[in-house]
Design a protein around this motif. Structure first.
Motif, PDB file in Angstrom:
ATOM      1  N   GLU A   1     -13.423   2.846  -4.382  1.00  0.00           N
ATOM      2  CA  GLU A   1     -12.557   3.741  -5.156  1.00  0.00           C
ATOM      3  C   GLU A   1     -11.427   4.290  -4.295  1.00  0.00           C
ATOM      4  O   GLU A   1     -10.342   4.592  -4.796  1.00  0.00           O
ATOM      5  N   VAL A   2     -11.668   4.409  -2.986  1.00  0.00           N
ATOM      6  CA  VAL A   2     -10.625   4.908  -2.084  1.00  0.00           C
ATOM      7  C   VAL A   2      -9.449   3.940  -2.055  1.00  0.00           C
ATOM      8  O   VAL A   2      -8.288   4.337  -2.247  1.00  0.00           O
ATOM      9  N   SER A   3      -9.735   2.653  -1.842  1.00  0.00           N
ATOM     10  CA  SER A   3      -8.635   1.677  -1.798  1.00  0.00           C
ATOM     11  C   SER A   3      -8.001   1.504  -3.172  1.00  0.00           C
ATOM     12  O   SER A   3      -6.781   1.334  -3.279  1.00  0.00           O
ATOM     13  N   ILE A   4      -8.806   1.568  -4.244  1.00  0.00           N
ATOM     14  CA  ILE A   4      -8.252   1.496  -5.600  1.00  0.00           C
ATOM     15  C   ILE A   4      -7.291   2.653  -5.828  1.00  0.00           C
ATOM     16  O   ILE A   4      -6.218   2.493  -6.425  1.00  0.00           O
ATOM     17  N   GLY A   5      -7.648   3.835  -5.334  1.00  0.00           N
ATOM     18  CA  GLY A   5      -6.768   5.001  -5.486  1.00  0.00           C
ATOM     19  C   GLY A   5      -5.416   4.783  -4.840  1.00  0.00           C
ATOM     20  O   GLY A   5      -4.374   5.108  -5.432  1.00  0.00           O
TER      21      GLY A   5
ATOM     22  N   LEU B   1      -8.591  -0.508   2.942  1.00  0.00           N
ATOM     23  CA  LEU B   1      -8.091   0.870   3.082  1.00  0.00           C
ATOM     24  C   LEU B   1      -6.820   0.931   3.927  1.00  0.00           C
ATOM     25  O   LEU B   1      -5.805   1.485   3.466  1.00  0.00           O
ATOM     26  N   PRO B   2      -6.782   0.357   5.153  1.00  0.00           N
ATOM     27  CA  PRO B   2      -5.514   0.383   5.915  1.00  0.00           C
ATOM     28  C   PRO B   2      -4.389  -0.373   5.218  1.00  0.00           C
ATOM     29  O   PRO B   2      -3.227   0.076   5.248  1.00  0.00           O
ATOM     30  N   LEU B   3      -4.725  -1.516   4.568  1.00  0.00           N
ATOM     31  CA  LEU B   3      -3.692  -2.311   3.900  1.00  0.00           C
ATOM     32  C   LEU B   3      -3.069  -1.543   2.741  1.00  0.00           C
ATOM     33  O   LEU B   3      -1.829  -1.483   2.609  1.00  0.00           O
ATOM     34  N   SER B   4      -3.913  -0.950   1.892  1.00  0.00           N
ATOM     35  CA  SER B   4      -3.380  -0.210   0.741  1.00  0.00           C
ATOM     36  C   SER B   4      -2.621   1.031   1.190  1.00  0.00           C
ATOM     37  O   SER B   4      -1.587   1.376   0.593  1.00  0.00           O
ATOM     38  N   LEU B   5      -3.092   1.699   2.246  1.00  0.00           N
ATOM     39  CA  LEU B   5      -2.377   2.877   2.763  1.00  0.00           C
ATOM     40  C   LEU B   5      -1.021   2.478   3.329  1.00  0.00           C
ATOM     41  O   LEU B   5      -0.016   3.178   3.127  1.00  0.00           O
ATOM     42  N   ALA B   6      -0.967   1.331   4.016  1.00  0.00           N
ATOM     43  CA  ALA B   6       0.310   0.849   4.555  1.00  0.00           C
ATOM     44  C   ALA B   6       1.293   0.551   3.430  1.00  0.00           C
ATOM     45  O   ALA B   6       2.491   0.862   3.534  1.00  0.00           O
ATOM     46  N   PHE B   7       0.806  -0.020   2.324  1.00  0.00           N
ATOM     47  CA  PHE B   7       1.703  -0.347   1.220  1.00  0.00           C
ATOM     48  C   PHE B   7       2.168   0.902   0.472  1.00  0.00           C
ATOM     49  O   PHE B   7       3.239   0.881  -0.133  1.00  0.00           O
ATOM     50  N   VAL B   8       1.379   1.977   0.498  1.00  0.00           N
ATOM     51  CA  VAL B   8       1.873   3.242  -0.056  1.00  0.00           C
ATOM     52  C   VAL B   8       3.108   3.691   0.709  1.00  0.00           C
ATOM     53  O   VAL B   8       4.128   4.099   0.124  1.00  0.00           O
ATOM     54  N   VAL B   9       3.044   3.589   2.045  1.00  0.00           N
ATOM     55  CA  VAL B   9       4.189   3.966   2.884  1.00  0.00           C
ATOM     56  C   VAL B   9       5.367   3.030   2.642  1.00  0.00           C
ATOM     57  O   VAL B   9       6.524   3.469   2.504  1.00  0.00           O
TER      58      VAL B   9
ATOM     59  N   CYS C   1       0.607   3.200  -5.444  1.00  0.00           N
ATOM     60  CA  CYS C   1       1.749   2.279  -5.356  1.00  0.00           C
ATOM     61  C   CYS C   1       2.333   2.003  -6.740  1.00  0.00           C
ATOM     62  O   CYS C   1       3.565   2.018  -6.929  1.00  0.00           O
ATOM     63  N   VAL C   2       1.451   1.745  -7.720  1.00  0.00           N
ATOM     64  CA  VAL C   2       1.907   1.449  -9.078  1.00  0.00           C
ATOM     65  C   VAL C   2       2.593   2.666  -9.689  1.00  0.00           C
ATOM     66  O   VAL C   2       3.649   2.558 -10.328  1.00  0.00           O
TER      67      VAL C   2
ATOM     68  N   PHE D   1       2.619  -7.404  -5.442  1.00  0.00           N
ATOM     69  CA  PHE D   1       1.704  -8.544  -5.585  1.00  0.00           C
ATOM     70  C   PHE D   1       0.490  -8.451  -4.655  1.00  0.00           C
ATOM     71  O   PHE D   1      -0.643  -8.684  -5.100  1.00  0.00           O
ATOM     72  N   PRO D   2       0.670  -8.102  -3.361  1.00  0.00           N
ATOM     73  CA  PRO D   2      -0.531  -7.956  -2.510  1.00  0.00           C
ATOM     74  C   PRO D   2      -1.492  -6.905  -3.048  1.00  0.00           C
ATOM     75  O   PRO D   2      -2.713  -7.057  -2.944  1.00  0.00           O
ATOM     76  N   MET D   3      -0.954  -5.843  -3.649  1.00  0.00           N
ATOM     77  CA  MET D   3      -1.807  -4.795  -4.197  1.00  0.00           C
ATOM     78  C   MET D   3      -2.559  -5.283  -5.444  1.00  0.00           C
ATOM     79  O   MET D   3      -3.661  -4.816  -5.729  1.00  0.00           O
TER      80      MET D   3
END
Length: 349
Positions: free
Chosen positions: A163-167, A326-334, A172-173, A206-208
């Motif tokens: 759920e953390v990475s989904i969040g 988790l690191p990948l999704s956080l990086a894409f938020v930035v 991003c969306v 797309f990666p997300m």
């Protein structure tokens, strides 16, 4: 619909109540039928990939097999272990099943066709889906048996981890769409490159979409992430002590959640009820047909993965969630927020 019942002479409060109940039934009853058919489709897909026939006896082409299974569990006796916590043991499957249905209240099936078109629809789904862990953890604890309890601990850790990475994927969306409203998110996916519909065609999102697809499999405990029901280790997981309709409620809740995750994949990244190409004649097809087609495609992917990919070890499951997603999704938020600040919101000046 409220105005229709008002035209029959009902006051606003009564008209609103009746229209809401009708809306709930219009969603819940077809969803239960869809779950029965999806279970049949699931078994047929597995059989085809293993060169078997699958269900083919009850009804034409085996179409009534799910209803026969439902009748069988309905007629069985509900057995409660003598050492179990009776109240929590019975309420746990009800929580799981109810929560699985509640999330569908904000799912738009077409433009304007939604039970509750609230501005925080995505937050509502995130909150409701996180409640599902209570039904699992209560089942494991109330059974007063070590294997269901181990499974419940695994399930809660797994659901919280993904759920953390989904969040972060949802952030991003939301940043790109500028809204938590699911209908607005769908409309913002229209016209990529002038002829494509879907955030999946956006190189930044797309990666997300891939991370969300894999995380949704883990969130619903589908193979290869079904560590909560690893037969060689935990018998049947947190459902081990359940029988009859209590077991059936878990089964229904699981597949309702799977269909929900397929719908979210379609709505958030692949245009929802919009056709894949932004071409005029494709809009002649009703939006709900496009949405159902995308849901069925993603369900096929879920079944395909279950039939072909071996189960992960638990350490691999946790590593994928915490050290990769988790690191990948956080990086894409930035990255997404930085890109929007430079382009959309004039941050470069």
């Amino acid at each position: 619909m409220t105005s229709f019942f008002q035209s029959l002479g009902l006051p606003y409060e009564g008209a609103w109540l009746i229209s809401t109940i009708v809306g709930i039934l219009v969603i819940a009853l077809p969803l239960m039928l869809a779950v029965a058919m999806i279970i049949y489709a699931d078994r047929k897909i597995w059989a085809a990939m293993a060169l078997r026939k699958g269900p083919n006896v009850v009804g034409p082409f085996g179409l009534l097999q799910s209803f026969a299974d439902g009748l069988k569990v309905f007629l069985q006796e509900t057995i409660i272990p003598s050492a179990a916590n009776r109240a929590l043991f019975l309420i746990a499957p009800i929580i799981t099943f109810t929560v699985a249905l509640m999330a569908w209240a904000v799912i738009p099936f077409q433009a304007g066709v939604v039970l509750a078109d609230i501005n925080v629809g995505l937050l509502y789904i995130l909150a409701i889906s996180s409640l599902g862990v209570y039904g699992v953890i209560l089942a494991g604890w109330a059974s007063n048996s070590k294997y269901p309890f181990f499974s419940a601990i695994r399930a809660s850790a797994q659901m919280i981890s993904y759920e953390v990475s989904i969040g972060f994927v949802l952030i991003c969306v939301v940043l790109w769409a500028g809204s938590f409203n699911l209908s607005t998110i769908v409309w913002t996916q229209k016209g990529y490159y002038g002829f494509l519909n879907g955030n999946g065609f956006n190189p930044l999102l797309f990666p997300m979409s891939i991370v969300f697809l894999i995380s949704s499999m883990a969130e619903t405990a589908r193979a290869p992430f079904d560590l909560t029901e690893a037969e060689s280790e935990l018998v049947a997981g947190y459902q081990t002590e359940y029988s009859s309709m209590a077991f059936a409620l878990y089964w229904l809740g699981e597949y309702a959640n799977v269909i929900l995750m397929c719908a979210l994949n379609a709505l958030l990244f692949w245009g929802g009820w919009l056709p894949p190409l932004d071409i005029g004649f494709l809009y002649w097809v009703p939006g709900i047909i496009w949405l159902f087609a995308k849901i069925l495609f993603f369900f096929f992917v879920f079944s395909w993965v279950k039939a072909t990919v071996p189960r992960y070890r638990y350490d691999q499951l946790m590593r994928l969630g915490w050290k990769i997603f988790l690191p990948l999704s956080l990086a894409f938020v930035v990255i997404v927020s930085g890109f929007l600040m430079l382009t959309r919101y004039g941050g470069a000046s």
